[in-house]
Structure formats: structure tokens, C-alpha cells
Design an enzyme around this catalytic site. Structure first.
Site, short mmCIF file in Angstrom:
data_model
loop_
_atom_site.label_atom_id
_atom_site.label_comp_id
_atom_site.label_asym_id
_atom_site.label_seq_id
_atom_site.Cartn_x
_atom_site.Cartn_y
_atom_site.Cartn_z
N TRP A 207 3.79 -22.34 -5.66
CA TRP A 207 4.08 -20.61 -5.63
C TRP A 207 5.44 -20.77 -4.38
CZ3 TRP A 207 3.28 -16.42 -2.30
CH2 TRP A 207 3.53 -15.21 -3.01
N CYS B 152 -0.17 -21.86 -4.04
CA CYS B 152 -0.15 -23.16 -4.62
C CYS B 152 -1.60 -23.65 -4.86
CB CYS B 152 0.67 -24.19 -3.59
SG CYS B 152 2.27 -23.65 -3.03
N LYS C 16 -0.40 -3.96 -11.94
CA LYS C 16 -0.11 -4.58 -10.69
C LYS C 16 1.30 -4.39 -10.19
CE LYS C 16 -1.00 -6.92 -7.01
NZ LYS C 16 -1.61 -6.34 -5.92
N LYS D 161 -6.31 4.11 -1.65
CA LYS D 161 -7.25 2.99 -1.86
C LYS D 161 -8.46 3.35 -2.79
CE LYS D 161 -5.14 0.44 -1.77
NZ LYS D 161 -3.83 -0.31 -1.80
N ASN E 39 -0.06 -27.79 -0.03
CA ASN E 39 -0.14 -26.39 0.00
C ASN E 39 -0.01 -26.15 1.60
OD1 ASN E 39 -0.91 -26.55 -2.63
ND2 ASN E 39 -3.07 -25.85 -2.32
N GLY E 40 0.86 -24.97 1.90
CA GLY E 40 1.03 -24.66 3.36
C GLY E 40 2.44 -24.69 3.80
N GLU F 218 -2.98 5.29 3.30
CA GLU F 218 -3.44 4.29 2.75
C GLU F 218 -4.84 4.19 2.02
OE1 GLU F 218 -2.06 2.26 0.93
OE2 GLU F 218 -3.22 0.28 0.97
N HIS G 87 -3.77 24.92 8.26
CA HIS G 87 -2.85 25.88 7.72
C HIS G 87 -2.94 25.77 6.18
CE1 HIS G 87 -0.82 25.66 11.45
NE2 HIS G 87 -1.07 24.63 11.67
N GLU H 279 -7.54 4.92 -6.05
CA GLU H 279 -7.09 3.94 -7.27
C GLU H 279 -8.27 3.20 -7.85
OE1 GLU H 279 -4.67 1.11 -4.47
OE2 GLU H 279 -4.11 0.99 -6.66
N ARG I 61 -4.27 -18.37 -9.70
CA ARG I 61 -3.83 -18.12 -8.24
C ARG I 61 -2.44 -17.61 -8.45
NH1 ARG I 61 -6.30 -21.33 -4.10
NH2 ARG I 61 -4.44 -21.78 -3.24
#
Ligand code: F6R
Length: 610
Positions: free
Chosen positions: A74, A2, A605, A486, A100-101, A482, A505, A489, A27
Site C-alpha cells: 500500500w 502492506c 466508503k 458517527k 512494512n512500515g 463529528e 434560539h 451513520e 487490508r
């Protein structure tokens, strides 16, 4: 996420508000609106969708006035819709609020207000605030706001107007950012600097627990208890692009730094005040439904899949249920053994990933109950699942996921502990211990972020290489997967993540002089074994960075070339800390290679094709 903008002055507020909202579009939002004082009293225009929809409404029915508030929403409480958009008003249309919140106790407050005769039209927590302020009003809007917020628990940045005092705009900040812009005979509020940067560079930044009362000629700053404060004005010398990133060079770095807030927001209202149990009122599944679960499938793609790997360990430890984790694009095609007693957990930041959605539909077709862990309220995954746990990370703009991943971990911890307390698979003392550690994570991440420069130096070194390896055991193995993704990419450096004991192995053949190996070793029980694997690669010329917590770093330090310490926490929770240096490593390596960090080549995205 928001966005708030507000204006009080001598010019027509409509275009200032709309232009301010446009500056907040980056945002992410799903609806927008403004409220202004006009000769016809307080008027609101709001609409679901892009700002263009609101603009077209305003073309048909423009507003004239010099005071107003605006908002991009949002969705959090309630789906994206015209009626759930902000600004919200009380029943009498005399008070208007942008927020907001999250108000944690809004349901309680809503019931109380309904019993007192208030009528609500939206599903939002924000509408409760406008009714509360209206209830508390006795001729002074500042005092009414102060009294109202005493009843509220949660995070909020507020802009408040009342038709009874059209020469005042009230702003409040508590755990959600808000700034005050200073002009000449006009003043502004904004949740972010870009909202007002076109008009002024002189700002006051409110701290938590502070408020401001704006007129066109003056700004008074005070605590929410009403004690006046003085504050140094700040001159913002950022350009608009930097301001959108809150002064960070890239959205990814901003989002890495937003993780403490994302952790707090994802936990907010979900842990009881004594810190002894998890409360998940949003879940429709009952205790009996949880008792009926015989096995769990976690299904997701990419980074969300990596969160699922940690989720497996969490659920197996907490709930003692067998868990399988699948890449969503594989799940449907392997004829998974799904029964009505299977809980399928789909994990998706966007909630729109085609493969994850297809897996969800397959699970439902087979009669399973589906729980979605997603960051987007009203997304396809959220709409189609039986139960939803929202991760309150806020919109993620950088293609490389950071805060969404770590918020998914927090969601798994909360759900795992919730199952443990429901099933009695862990005792109360254990649950309380993990919860205490969980609540310390945000501060620990804040401390870790202060070490970013150490990681940067190492990243600049590895940026010279074309290949490297990550190793780890147990949850560390899932975390290095991960870390490796990261790095690939955004830096385009080829890396592989290996279970530390598996290297010998076959893959050990690739270790040669000078190749960087990053070893994550946070688990006491596995430390010695991992050190043996480190010795295997070092004997073949690898240069090793060891990462462990403060309790084990000395032992690890003897076996490696470089060492990095992360704070100590409960062994189950280490991924929520240990991934942070790996995110920073990828970021700085990408930067050192001159890549487009936020928009890496070939990637999108949200992947809405199978
Ligand atoms: C990597 C990344 C992707 C996503 C994947 C799933 O940084 O962001 O691997 O995690 O495409 O996306 P969601 O979570 O939106 O389903």
C-alpha cells in the site's frame, strides 16, 4: 496497508505465498509480489494492481522452490508501480526484502549508499534496506541484518532472504507487527494471522526489537542485539473473519484501537529529535510561499470536513491567518474569493471524493496553491495538489471514518505548528509545549480505550432513544458534530450537534423529559458558559452526559447526570482525545441495535459521484 507472508519448508512456496497474500487483501493494497529461491537463484515476480495480475504473471513464468517471501504493498514512498512493489533486491540480486512500515532516514541512507556505488531502481524506502544488508554482509545474514538495522530509524517489519544462505529466512519486528507460524518441518512469517491461519494455529508473536531466524526445522528467537530469548507459543483459536479484524468484532473497533499507532505514524519523522520543531520535507512550498499566504480555505466532505473545522482553529491559533471552511459540494457554487495568495487545503481520506476533487480543480483554476491532506498515496487528490501531507493511518475499511479523521487532526497540528515556526507567530516555548503534548496523545488514547466498557454501558442506554443532542462550544462544537455524524451513520439514531449557546434560539423547544444530551466541555475558558447551557436543558428534563478532562470533570460532574473523564492535554489538542469516546459511543449504540456496523445502510466508503 502492506502485508507480509513468508515460507520455509518442504512444499512449493509459490502457492503458499500467493494464497497467504490473498488472505491479506482485506487490508487494502495497490501491488503485490513474491521472491523465491529457485534453481536459477533468487527470483522475483511483482506487479502493480490486484493479485490476479501477479497470478497471471506466475502462470506464464511459475517459480519452483521451497523458500520465499511475499508482500502486498500500500504505497507510502513512491507511487503504486511494478518497480516500487516489493520484494526489493540489492543490485546483485543476492538479497531480497519485504517491509512494512516507514524508514524515516531512508533519504540520508540512500545518498550514502549511492556515494558508495549502489544503484537504485525504485522510489521506495525499502530498497535502501536490501542495499544496506548487502553492504553489511560478510557471510552471516543474521549479523548483516543486525548491523543494517542499527543504521535505520523508523518502523519496520521485515522478511529477508539471501541467495548465499538459502536455508534461512530472517524476520525482524520494530513498531510494525510480525508473527512466526510453526508447522511440522515448515515455518512461516506473517504480518497478520490470516496470512498463515490455513497452515498453522501455533504462533510466536514478536515484540518490538526482536527478530527470528527460521529454517525448515527450527525457529530461533532473539533480540536485535543477538541475545536469544524464549517465548511461549500461542494457539490461535480465531476463525478467519475474526483474524482479519485482529480479534476485534468489527473493522471499526479495530480502527478505533489503531488510532495510537496512526497518531505515531503520522508524526513519525516529522518532529525533530529534541521535540522543538516540525519538519515537513515532503512540502514543496517554501518559507516564502508560506509568508505569501493571505488566507486559507479548507474544503472537504463529511468527517474530513469536521477535521477541517478543527484545522481552522489550529491554523488561526498557530499561524494567525484567516481561515474559512467549506463543504466541498458547496464550495464551487458560492463563487469563493480565491486568489493566488489563498492556500486551499483539501482534506480527503480516500483522495477520490468527487466533490473534493472538483473543489481542488476550481481552486487551481483560480490560481490558488493547493495542499492535500490525504491518506492515500497516488490518489487523484494527491496527484493533482501542489503539496501533499499524507496521513499514515493505513487503509480504513469500516465505512465510518475514525482513524483517518484523527490522523487528519494530527496533520493539521503539524502543519499549523510548521506555519507558526515559519511565520514566527508563536514563540519557540509555545511550539515546544504543544509538540510535547502532541507526542503524549498516542499513550493517552491507549489509556482511554481501556475505559471502553463505561462508554458501552451508556451507549446501550441511548440505543433505546430515537433522538438526542450533542452540545459544545469552540473546538468542542466541531468535535460533537463529528460525534453526531458517527452516531447517525451507524446507529441510525437521529442526533443533532449544536453550539451550546445556540440551543435557546429555537432548538430548546425540542428538549423534553428524558431526552439524552451529550455535552462536551474541555475548554477552561468556556466551561462556565457550557454549564449554564447544561442547566437550561436539564431544567427541561434532559438527561445529560458530560465529558471533560480530568482537570474540569469535577466541576462539570455537579451539573450532569453521568460524567466521563478524558485525559488532560493542551486546549488545542483536546479534539484528538475527546472524539474517541464519541466514536465508541456510536460503535456500541450501533452494536446494541443489531446494525451492520462496518457497512451501514445507504452509505459507501468512497463517494466518487458529485
Ligand atoms: C463518515 C465518512 C464520510 C467521509 C466523506 C469524505 O464516517 O467517512 O463522511 O468522511 O465521504 O470522504 P473522504 O475523506 O474519502 O474524502
Amino acid at each position: 496497508m502492506c502485508g507480509i507472508v513468508g515460507y520455509i519448508g518442504k512444499r512449493n512456496a509459490q502457492s503458499i505465498l500467493v494464497e497467504g497474500l490473498k488472505k491479506l487483501e482485506y487490508r487494502g493494497y495497490d501491488s503485490a509480489g513474491i521472491a523465491m529461491f529457485t534453481t536459477d537463484g533468487l527470483q522475483v515476480r511483482k506487479a502493480k494492481g490486484r493479485l490476479a495480475v501477479l497470478e497471471s504473471n506466475l502462470e506464464t513464468a511459475p517459480l519452483e522452490g521451497t523458500v520465499g517471501i511475499g508482500h502486498t504493498r500500500w504505497a507510502t514512498h513512491g507511487k503504486p508501480s511494478d518497480v516500487n512493489s516489493h520484494p526489493h533486491t540489492d543490485g546483485s540480486m543476492k538479497f531480497s526484502v519485504v517491509h512494512n512500515g516507514i524508514i524515516e532516514n531512508y533519504l540520508e541512507l540512500k545518498e550514502e549508499l549511492i556515494a558508495q556505488g549502489h544503484r537504485f531502481v525504485s522510489e521506495t524506502d525499502t530498497e535502501v534496506i536490501s542495499h544496506l544488508i548487502s553492504r553489511e554482509y560478510d557471510g552471516d545474514i543474521v549479523k548483516a541484518v543486525q548491523r543494517a538495522i542499527r543504521h535505520m530509524r523508523g518502523a519496520y517489519a521485515l522478511g529477508v532472504l539471501t541467495e548465499y544462505e538459502p536455508d534461512r529466512l530472517v524476520a525482524v519486528r520494530n513498531a510494525s507487527p510480525l508473527i512466526i507460524g510453526i508447522g511440522d518441518g515448515e515455518h512461516y512469517i506473517g504480518s497478520d494471522i490470516p496470512a498463515i491461519l490455513e497452515h498453522t494455529r501455533d504462533v510466536f508473536i514478536l515484540n518490538d526489537g526482536e527478530m527470528a531466524v527460521l529454517t525448515k526445522d527450527a525457529v530461533e528467537l532473539m533480540t536485535i542485539e543477538g541475545n536469544f530469548i524464549s517465548r511461549e507459543m500461542i494457539y490461535v483459536d480465531w476463525d478467519v473473519a475474526r483474524a482479519e479484524k485482529a480479534g476485534f468484532d468489527h473493522f471499526m473497533l479495530k480502527e478505533i484501537h489503531e488510532q495510537p499507532k496512526a497518531y505515531r505514524d503520522t508524526m513519525r519523522g516529522r518532529i525533530d529529535e529534541e521535540g522543538r520543531s516540525v519538519i515537513l520535507p515532503e512540502l514543496k512550498m517554501t518559507a516564502n510561499d508560506i509568508r505569501a499566504i493571505r488566507n486559507v480555505h479548507i474544503v472537504a466532505c463529511g468527517t474530513a470536513y469536521h477535521a477541517g473545522l478543527i484545522g481552522k482553529t489550529v491554523l488561526e491559533n498557530c499561524a494567525r491567518l484567516p481561515v474559512e471552511v467549506d463543504v466541498a459540494s458547496e464550495y464551487r457554487y458560492r463563487s469563493p474569493l480565491i486568489t493566488p495568495e489563498t492556500l486551499v487545503i483539501v482534506v480527503s481520506q480516500s483522495g477520490e471524493t468527487a466533490d473534493t476533487l472538483a473543489a481542488l480543480r476550481e481552486a487551481k483554476r483560480c490560481g490558488a496553491r493547493v495542499l492535500a491532506i490525504t491518506n492515500v498515496v497516488g490518489s487523484s487528490v494527491a496527484r493533482e495538489a501542489d503539496d501533499v501531507l499524507i496521513t499514515w493511518a493505513g487503509p480504513e475499511i469500516a465505512v465510518a471514518s475514525t482513524k483517518a479523521y484523527t490522523s487528519q487532526l494530527i496533520a493539521f497540528y503539524l502543519f499549523g505548528l510548521y506555519c507558526a515556526q515559519t511565520l514566527g507567530t508563536q514563540d519557540a516555548a509555545w511550539i515546544a509545549e504543544v509538540l510535547a503534548a502532541l507526542q503524549s496523545l498516542p499513550e493517552q488514547v491507549e489509556n482511554m480505550l481501556e475505559q471502553a466498557e463505561t462508554v458501552r454501558a451508556y451507549a446501550e442506554e441511548i440505543a433505546q432513544h430515537e433522538h438526542l443532542f450533542f452540545i459544545g462550544r469552540g473546538v468542542d462544537y466541531a468535535v460533537v458534530m463529528e460525534g453526531s455524524l458517527k452516531l447517525k451513520e451507524i446507529s441510525y439514531i437521529h442526533s443533532e450537534a449544536y453550539a451550546a449557546g445556540e440551543l435557546k434560539h429555537g432548538t430548546l423547544a425540542l428538549i423534553e423529559d428524558g431526552i439524552p444530551v451529550i455535552a462536551l466541555a474541555t475548554q477552561s475558558a468556556l466551561l462556565e458558559k457550557t454549564v449554564s447551557n447544561i442547566k437550561e436543558v436539564k431544567a427541561r428534563g434532559a438527561v445529560v452526559l458530560g465529558i471533560s478532562d480530568t482537570g474540569h470533570v469535577a466541576a462539570l460532574g455537579k451539573a450532569v447526570d453521568h460524567v466521563l473523564a478524558i485525559p488532560a492535554t493542551h486546549p488545542l489538542l483536546t479534539p484528538a482525545l475527546s472524539v474517541v469516546p464519541l466514536q465508541l459511543l456510536a460503535y456500541y449504540a450501533s452494536l446494541a441495535r443489531g446494525n451492520d456496523v462496518d457497512k451501514p445502510r445507504n452509505l459507501a466508503k468512497s463517494v466518487t459521484v458529485e
